[in-house]
Design a protein around this motif. Structure first.
Motif, PDB file in Angstrom:
ATOM      1  N   LEU A  89     -32.370  40.443  46.668  1.00 43.18           N
ATOM      2  CA  LEU A  89     -30.652  40.653  47.139  1.00 43.18           C
ATOM      3  C   LEU A  89     -30.646  41.951  47.253  1.00 43.18           C
ATOM      4  CD1 LEU A  89     -29.462  37.943  44.553  1.00 43.18           C
ATOM      5  CD2 LEU A  89     -29.487  37.625  47.001  1.00 43.18           C
ATOM      6  N   THR A  90     -30.835  42.860  46.668  1.00 46.16           N
ATOM      7  CA  THR A  90     -30.611  44.375  46.962  1.00 46.16           C
ATOM      8  C   THR A  90     -31.048  44.689  48.243  1.00 46.16           C
ATOM      9  OG1 THR A  90     -30.662  44.772  44.521  1.00 46.16           O
ATOM     10  CG2 THR A  90     -30.802  46.708  45.819  1.00 46.16           C
ATOM     11  N   ALA A  91     -32.293  44.160  48.580  1.00 47.95           N
ATOM     12  CA  ALA A  91     -32.817  44.510  49.752  1.00 47.95           C
ATOM     13  C   ALA A  91     -32.098  43.961  51.040  1.00 47.95           C
ATOM     14  CB  ALA A  91     -34.434  44.201  49.957  1.00 47.95           C
ATOM     15  N   ILE A  92     -31.924  42.763  50.827  1.00 51.39           N
ATOM     16  CA  ILE A  92     -30.817  41.888  51.789  1.00 51.39           C
ATOM     17  C   ILE A  92     -29.635  42.882  52.088  1.00 51.39           C
ATOM     18  CG2 ILE A  92     -29.709  39.958  52.398  1.00 51.39           C
ATOM     19  CD1 ILE A  92     -31.929  38.357  50.494  1.00 51.39           C
ATOM     20  N   ILE A  93     -28.925  43.177  51.151  1.00 50.58           N
ATOM     21  CA  ILE A  93     -27.785  43.914  51.401  1.00 50.58           C
ATOM     22  C   ILE A  93     -27.847  44.965  51.869  1.00 50.58           C
ATOM     23  CG2 ILE A  93     -25.950  45.113  50.072  1.00 50.58           C
ATOM     24  CD1 ILE A  93     -26.204  42.915  47.886  1.00 50.58           C
ATOM     25  N   ARG A  94     -28.907  45.957  51.608  1.00 50.82           N
ATOM     26  CA  ARG A  94     -29.365  47.305  52.195  1.00 50.82           C
ATOM     27  C   ARG A  94     -29.787  47.245  53.812  1.00 50.82           C
ATOM     28  NH1 ARG A  94     -31.871  50.200  46.903  1.00 50.82           N
ATOM     29  NH2 ARG A  94     -29.973  50.518  45.970  1.00 50.82           N
ATOM     30  N   ALA A  95     -30.213  45.982  53.862  1.00 53.13           N
ATOM     31  CA  ALA A  95     -30.842  45.800  55.335  1.00 53.13           C
ATOM     32  C   ALA A  95     -29.573  45.346  56.393  1.00 53.13           C
ATOM     33  CB  ALA A  95     -31.793  44.674  55.409  1.00 53.13           C
ATOM     34  N   GLY A  96     -28.300  45.286  55.948  1.00 55.82           N
ATOM     35  CA  GLY A  96     -27.435  45.076  56.838  1.00 55.82           C
ATOM     36  C   GLY A  96     -27.304  43.527  57.092  1.00 55.82           C
ATOM     37  N   ALA A  97     -28.003  42.462  56.453  1.00 52.61           N
ATOM     38  CA  ALA A  97     -27.628  41.308  56.820  1.00 52.61           C
ATOM     39  C   ALA A  97     -26.058  40.869  56.608  1.00 52.61           C
ATOM     40  CB  ALA A  97     -28.414  40.139  55.715  1.00 52.61           C
ATOM     41  N   ASP A  98     -25.802  39.934  57.435  1.00 53.57           N
ATOM     42  CA  ASP A  98     -24.511  39.426  57.734  1.00 53.57           C
ATOM     43  C   ASP A  98     -23.819  38.479  56.663  1.00 53.57           C
ATOM     44  OD1 ASP A  98     -23.579  41.011  60.180  1.00 53.57           O
ATOM     45  OD2 ASP A  98     -25.544  39.928  60.931  1.00 53.57           O
ATOM     46  N   ALA A  99     -24.892  37.706  56.024  1.00 49.95           N
ATOM     47  CA  ALA A  99     -24.486  37.020  54.994  1.00 49.95           C
ATOM     48  C   ALA A  99     -25.726  36.479  54.227  1.00 49.95           C
ATOM     49  CB  ALA A  99     -23.505  35.766  55.338  1.00 49.95           C
ATOM     50  N   VAL A 100     -25.584  36.001  53.048  1.00 46.30           N
ATOM     51  CA  VAL A 100     -26.760  35.276  52.492  1.00 46.30           C
ATOM     52  C   VAL A 100     -26.178  33.787  52.078  1.00 46.30           C
ATOM     53  CG1 VAL A 100     -26.170  36.088  50.155  1.00 46.30           C
ATOM     54  CG2 VAL A 100     -28.593  35.369  50.702  1.00 46.30           C
ATOM     55  N   ILE A 101     -27.250  32.878  52.285  1.00 42.66           N
ATOM     56  CA  ILE A 101     -26.970  31.599  52.128  1.00 42.66           C
ATOM     57  C   ILE A 101     -27.453  31.038  50.853  1.00 42.66           C
ATOM     58  CG2 ILE A 101     -27.176  29.064  53.153  1.00 42.66           C
ATOM     59  CD1 ILE A 101     -27.692  30.387  55.915  1.00 42.66           C
ATOM     60  N   VAL A 102     -26.688  30.498  49.832  1.00 41.49           N
ATOM     61  CA  VAL A 102     -26.875  30.370  48.530  1.00 41.49           C
ATOM     62  C   VAL A 102     -26.961  29.023  47.987  1.00 41.49           C
ATOM     63  CG1 VAL A 102     -26.439  31.167  46.100  1.00 41.49           C
ATOM     64  CG2 VAL A 102     -26.722  32.756  48.039  1.00 41.49           C
ATOM     65  N   GLN A 103     -27.570  28.401  47.125  1.00 39.00           N
ATOM     66  CA  GLN A 103     -27.607  27.174  46.460  1.00 39.00           C
ATOM     67  C   GLN A 103     -27.140  27.526  45.068  1.00 39.00           C
ATOM     68  OE1 GLN A 103     -31.248  24.844  45.600  1.00 39.00           O
ATOM     69  NE2 GLN A 103     -29.825  23.162  45.062  1.00 39.00           N
ATOM     70  N   ASP A 104     -27.845  28.294  44.558  1.00 44.01           N
ATOM     71  CA  ASP A 104     -27.522  28.381  42.795  1.00 44.01           C
ATOM     72  C   ASP A 104     -26.225  29.237  42.590  1.00 44.01           C
ATOM     73  OD1 ASP A 104     -27.856  29.355  40.034  1.00 44.01           O
ATOM     74  OD2 ASP A 104     -30.100  28.790  40.426  1.00 44.01           O
ATOM     75  N   LEU A 105     -25.367  28.423  41.798  1.00 44.19           N
ATOM     76  CA  LEU A 105     -23.962  28.892  41.679  1.00 44.19           C
ATOM     77  C   LEU A 105     -24.169  30.186  40.824  1.00 44.19           C
ATOM     78  CD1 LEU A 105     -21.762  25.861  40.810  1.00 44.19           C
ATOM     79  CD2 LEU A 105     -22.334  27.135  42.917  1.00 44.19           C
ATOM     80  N   GLY A 106     -25.301  30.595  40.006  1.00 43.25           N
ATOM     81  CA  GLY A 106     -25.244  31.673  39.294  1.00 43.25           C
ATOM     82  C   GLY A 106     -25.830  32.820  39.882  1.00 43.25           C
ATOM     83  N   ILE A 107     -26.418  32.647  41.138  1.00 38.97           N
ATOM     84  CA  ILE A 107     -26.861  33.440  42.222  1.00 38.97           C
ATOM     85  C   ILE A 107     -25.611  34.084  42.876  1.00 38.97           C
ATOM     86  CG2 ILE A 107     -28.197  34.122  44.072  1.00 38.97           C
ATOM     87  CD1 ILE A 107     -29.885  34.059  41.412  1.00 38.97           C
ATOM     88  N   VAL A 108     -24.799  33.229  43.055  1.00 38.05           N
ATOM     89  CA  VAL A 108     -23.214  33.642  43.697  1.00 38.05           C
ATOM     90  C   VAL A 108     -22.621  34.688  42.701  1.00 38.05           C
ATOM     91  CG1 VAL A 108     -20.975  32.908  44.524  1.00 38.05           C
ATOM     92  CG2 VAL A 108     -23.063  31.324  44.849  1.00 38.05           C
ATOM     93  N   ARG A 109     -22.673  34.247  41.443  1.00 33.68           N
ATOM     94  CA  ARG A 109     -21.835  35.045  40.559  1.00 33.68           C
ATOM     95  C   ARG A 109     -22.885  36.530  40.478  1.00 33.68           C
ATOM     96  NH1 ARG A 109     -19.922  33.703  34.651  1.00 33.68           N
ATOM     97  NH2 ARG A 109     -17.916  33.263  36.036  1.00 33.68           N
ATOM     98  N   LEU A 110     -24.160  36.404  40.555  1.00 38.01           N
ATOM     99  CA  LEU A 110     -25.029  37.594  40.777  1.00 38.01           C
ATOM    100  C   LEU A 110     -24.886  38.575  41.772  1.00 38.01           C
ATOM    101  CD1 LEU A 110     -27.273  39.549  39.376  1.00 38.01           C
ATOM    102  CD2 LEU A 110     -28.892  38.009  40.475  1.00 38.01           C
ATOM    103  N   ILE A 111     -24.737  37.990  42.734  1.00 34.76           N
ATOM    104  CA  ILE A 111     -24.226  38.633  44.322  1.00 34.76           C
ATOM    105  C   ILE A 111     -23.161  39.434  44.101  1.00 34.76           C
ATOM    106  CG2 ILE A 111     -23.953  38.461  46.573  1.00 34.76           C
ATOM    107  CD1 ILE A 111     -26.012  36.117  46.655  1.00 34.76           C
ATOM    108  N   LYS A 112     -22.029  38.503  43.644  1.00 40.96           N
ATOM    109  CA  LYS A 112     -20.842  39.282  43.704  1.00 40.96           C
ATOM    110  C   LYS A 112     -20.627  40.370  42.592  1.00 40.96           C
ATOM    111  CE  LYS A 112     -18.983  36.927  47.068  1.00 40.96           C
ATOM    112  NZ  LYS A 112     -18.699  37.795  48.261  1.00 40.96           N
ATOM    113  N   ARG A 113     -21.514  40.404  41.572  1.00 46.45           N
ATOM    114  CA  ARG A 113     -21.770  41.277  40.645  1.00 46.45           C
ATOM    115  C   ARG A 113     -22.402  42.705  41.470  1.00 46.45           C
ATOM    116  NH1 ARG A 113     -20.619  41.861  34.857  1.00 46.45           N
ATOM    117  NH2 ARG A 113     -19.420  40.106  35.447  1.00 46.45           N
TER     118      ARG A 113
END
Length: 878
Positions: A89-113
């Motif tokens: 996720l850190t690599a995705i954020i730093r690469a400039g992706a426009d969004a990430v598509i997520v299933q796991d609700l815990g991962i949503v919380r992790l990304i927002k943190r």
């Protein structure tokens, strides 16, 4: 389209990319955005996918072409994988992706943190079918949701009207027969979880039907769970009018040719909407779509439920284009009567069109029964046989490719194959010929994405200033913050014939081929401000020279540094610390408790009368999961009379307008509610906050972040995801309070959960519950697979079907280890067991919980498969 219609917005066209070639095909053919996965944590594990190392250059390529890139992170993530998830996720954020598509609700919380401003899209794997569920994930920080494919346009409209969340909808591609995020078939049968990107496509296998224990004649149907493909190009206007922001094409496992063909067609449909003109698909576009990949096309569920149309049932795989029917067979050739749909439309062609089959095309013969020995191969030669009546004598043959076909005439083709290439003796008159491959189409589509064009992705804005006697000055700046200015040193003279016009500047400075620029805006500024022309004379050669000098200077300027979002690398540690907060009743001293889920009245009566022979304990709670909710109300009343707590299960899925199903659950006045979806969770919290809520397996709790989230919103206990094996479950228990969990130790795995009703499809002519006659109420149905296992089919209160695993699954051998980890609640789920069988099962598991019997011994006694939700793989003992 009404010319006065004012479209609310033009939806994004979102195309799939399973590899770099498909990504380039999407970009070249007009996609506004592309979604793709990385090597891990994506729901298309079998695709080529992209690596973390490729990600920065992939995003740069997309952005250079003014296309957005969404990275799929749409699987469940286990506790022991969370550190690696942070890395990705850190690599995705730093690469400039426009969004990430997520299933796991815990991962949503992790990304927002990790990075609060980073956009998250809710995957269709979240099974979002109703506004309350959509609002639930919006409050978690999700900025867009991909709705379940089982919704109609009417239902999508209801969701759009009830939420401000931007909505994304699938418009083309394969349909899963099960709700995405709720399919456990691959996990149950082979330890390959669809929630982990490893779907084994059991829905595309043949099944026999048994009704009340007897074989049921399905005729030429065998693929009862294999839907036809979705094609909704003619519903683009309707979806856009509803406010859908993104139209999505399925297909990360498909070829670049498929991506090119589908993107071209939907680009044309969306452009027509933007220009407020009707879209009419051409015959060639229809053929291209079918040839690229097709199991037959329908609107899926977008028109509403129709159980007679969704599944055709005769074949499960790509067929391509139907050429026609075999009317005669000789030693080396067959004669085909061409399908009328392939003859040219009068509106599109004056009189003639090319022959619809060519040498080199790949074909297959379909004789209409599942066990056929299909014949197929490459076409060697084609002759056109013209005739005036359906069975009349042909006129003089013409070689294919040398003549055209009249739009008005019926058509027969004599198709020849190479010697020994096809066993024509096995091809029967009446068989259907399908073209499975068209090399000419592949070459045409390849030309659309194999060029070496330079993307004109940088917006260039100009100001041209001048007045008589002064120099002409051109100032330019781009959208990367770079600027430059150039002058024509010669004093400006008055124009004798042609003044310097805005159009002339646009024409000369718009010649930007071979550069990365496109001309965004031009202003002419004279003594009195902005003008349409300056009364001065400037040769075109001078303008061209100024353009070249200006571009050279801008390209030499360093671009402003791109702001890279910063990730909070302590996010996981922080969230894990928060998830370790223990409940007041946590602790190893609590006596193990058995709970039971029943699906028949006889089972409930047996459970109410049961006591543990070892401890005299009764079940801590009984869950009623009846199709007829009236039985649940009666069961609650009987439980109270017998001094036993009774909970009622919600449906797995709730759609707009189905609040009544949840009200029926509440009206039973249960001691608790077994929550199976986000809509039900929000409904009971809003309307009946006093009712205790228990989260079932369908909430997909696979890690401590998701568990903590549900505990915070008030769920009293949770059933872990059935995707976890024993080690993964123990890792989850290590990171959060084990007293929160209830583990299912005996069950028939719920494999497919479907909007499609097999009862209605096979046992009636009805399209839905209103005209099917409800055969589910009078028949027991099983579907037998290719290895001979007969899986029970059950309808629920919403007329949705669940196919359960034929053989029960037991975790009895693992109970001691779970007890040692602190788990104290264990569930036995019943399906079609009799009262006597139910009592025997409860006796066996009570002995294991009391330590009076070894789990492996009980497992052998029960003779069940040594796999349950907490195990993976198929370990069968005889």
């Amino acid at each position: 389209m009404d010319p006065a219609h004012n479209p609310p917005s033009v939806p994004e066209l979102l195309a799939p990319a399973g590899d770099d070639e498909a990504l380039r095909a999407a970009v070249a053919n007009g996609a506004n955005a592309v979604y793709f996965g990385l090597s891990d944590f994506n729901a298309r594990h079998r695709a080529t996918n992209f690596t973390l190392e490729q990600l920065p250059t992939t995003m740069q390529y997309l952005h250079d072409h003014r296309v957005r890139g969404y990275v799929t992170f749409n699987t469940l993530v286990f506790s022991d994988e969370l550190p690696r998830a942070v890395e990705f996720l850190t690599a995705i954020i730093r690469a400039g992706a426009d969004a990430v598509i997520v299933q796991d609700l815990g991962i949503v919380r992790l990304i927002k943190r990790l990075c609060p401003e980073f956009p998250v899209h809710g995957s269709t794997q979240m099974t979002l079918t109703e506004p309350r569920g959509v609002e639930f994930v919006r409050h978690l920080g999700v900025e867009r949701v991909i709705l379940a494919r089982e919704l109609s346009t009417h239902e999508i409209g209801k969701i759009a009207a009830a939420t401000t969340m931007p909505l994304e909808v699938f418009v083309h591609g394969a349909l899963c027969v099960a709700y995405s995020g709720q399919c456990l078939t691959s996990e149950a049968l082979g330890g390959r979880s669809a929630n982990r990107g490893q779907c084994a496509q059991a829905c595309r296998q043949p099944y026999e039907m048994f009704v009340d224990g007897k074989p049921f004649d399905l005729g030429d149907k065998a693929y009862l769970l294999s839907p036809q493909d979705l094609a909704a190009y003619d519903l683009v206007d309707d979806l856009a009018d509803l406010g859908v922001v993104s139209l999505k094409i399925e297909g990360r496992l498909k070829s670049a040719h498929y991506v090119a063909a589908t993107t071209q067609t939907y680009r044309a449909a969306i452009d027509a909407y933007r220009e407020q003109r009707p879209f009419q698909i051409t015959q060639q576009q229809e053929i291209d779509l079918a040839q690229s990949f097709s199991r037959g096309f329908t609107h899926g569920f977008l028109d509403g439920v129709n159980h007679q149309v969704l599944v055709e049932g005769r074949f499960p795989k790509n067929r391509g284009v139907r050429i026609g029917t075999v009317v005669s067979v000789s030693h080396q050739a067959v004669t085909i009567e061409v399908d009328q749909k392939l003859l040219p439309r009068v509106a599109e062609l004056d009189t003639t069109a090319p022959v619809p089959l060519k040498p080199g095309d790949g074909v297959v013969f379909d004789e209409g029964h599942p066990e056929q020995d299909e014949q197929g191969g490459r076409v060697f030669a084609v002759e056109v046989l013209r005739k005036t009546a359906r069975f009349g004598m042909p006129s003089k043959p013409e070689l294919a490719g040398t003549g055209n076909v009249s739009a008005a005439e019926p058509l027969q083709l004599r198709v020849t194959f190479g010697r020994g290439d096809v066993n024509l003796s096995a091809v029967a008159v009446g068989a259907t010929m399908w073209r499975t491959d068209d090399p000419a189409l592949r070459r045409r589509l390849e030309r659309s994405f194999t060029g070496t064009e330079v993307p004109q992705h940088i917006a260039l804005s100009l100001e041209v200033r001048g007045k008589l006697g002064d120099r002409l000055r051109v100032v330019g700046h781009d959208d990367r913050g770079r600027s430059a200015e150039v002058d024509w040193e010669q004093p400006l003279e008055a124009a004798r014939k042609h003044p310097l016009s805005l159009d002339l500047v646009r024409e000369q400075f718009g010649r930007l081929g071979g550069t990365p620029f496109h001309l965004a805006s031009v202003r002419l500024i004279g003594e009195s401000g902005s003008l349409d022309s300056l009364p001065v004379m400037v040769p075109k050669s001078v303008l061209n020279d100024l353009r070249r000098r200006l571009l050279a200077q801008i390209e030499e300027c360093p671009a402003l540094p791109t702001l890279v979002p910063q990730a909070n690398l302590q996010a996981l540690a922080e969230l894990r610390d928060e998830s370790r907060i223990r409940r007041a009743d946590s602790g190893l001293s609590i006596q193990p408790q058995l709970t039971t889920l029943v699906r028949t009245w006889d089972q409930l009566a047996a459970v109410l009368a049961w006591k543990s022979p070892e401890t005299q304990q009764r079940p801590d709670i009984v869950y009623c999961d009846f199709e007829d909710v009236r039985l649940s109300k009666k069961g609650v009343e009987q439980g109270r009379a017998d001094g036993l707590r009774v909970a009622v299960a919600t449906p797995r899925v709730v759609k707009p307008g189905e609040d009544g199903l949840l009200l029926q659950v509440a009206n039973c006045q249960p001691d608790a509610v077994l929550i199976r979806n986000l809509a039900a969770l929000s409904f009971f919290q809003e309307r009946f906050p006093q009712l205790p809520l228990i989260g079932d397996y369908s909430l997909n709790v696979a890690n401590e972040l998701t568990a903590a989230l549900f505990a915070e919103v008030g769920l009293k206990s949770l059933v872990p995801s059935y995707d976890l094996n024993l080690d993964q479950l123990q890792s989850l228990l290590q990171h959060c309070d084990p007293a929160l969990f209830e583990v299912v130790i005996h069950q028939h795995m719920p494999m497919f959960h479907m909007e499609h009703c097999v009862f209605s499809h096979a046992l009636s002519n009805g399209k839905d519950y209103r005209d099917c006659g409800r055969p589910c109420e009078s028949h027991l149905v099983e579907l037998r697979d290719h290895v001979g296992e007969s899986h029970p089919l059950v309808a629920d209160v919403g007329c949705r079907n669940t196919l359960f695993r034929a053989r029960a699954q037991s975790a009895a051998p693992y109970v001691p280890r779970l007890l040692a980890r602190g788990v104290r609640r264990f569930r036995v789920e019943l399906l079609r067991e009799s009262a006597v069988e139910a009592k025997s099962l409860l006796d066996s598991y009570a002995r294991v919980l009391a330590g009076k019997e070894q789990g492996p011994r009980v497992w052998h006694e029960l003779r069940v498969l040594n796999q349950v939700g907490i195990t993976r793989g198929t370990l069968e003992f005889e």
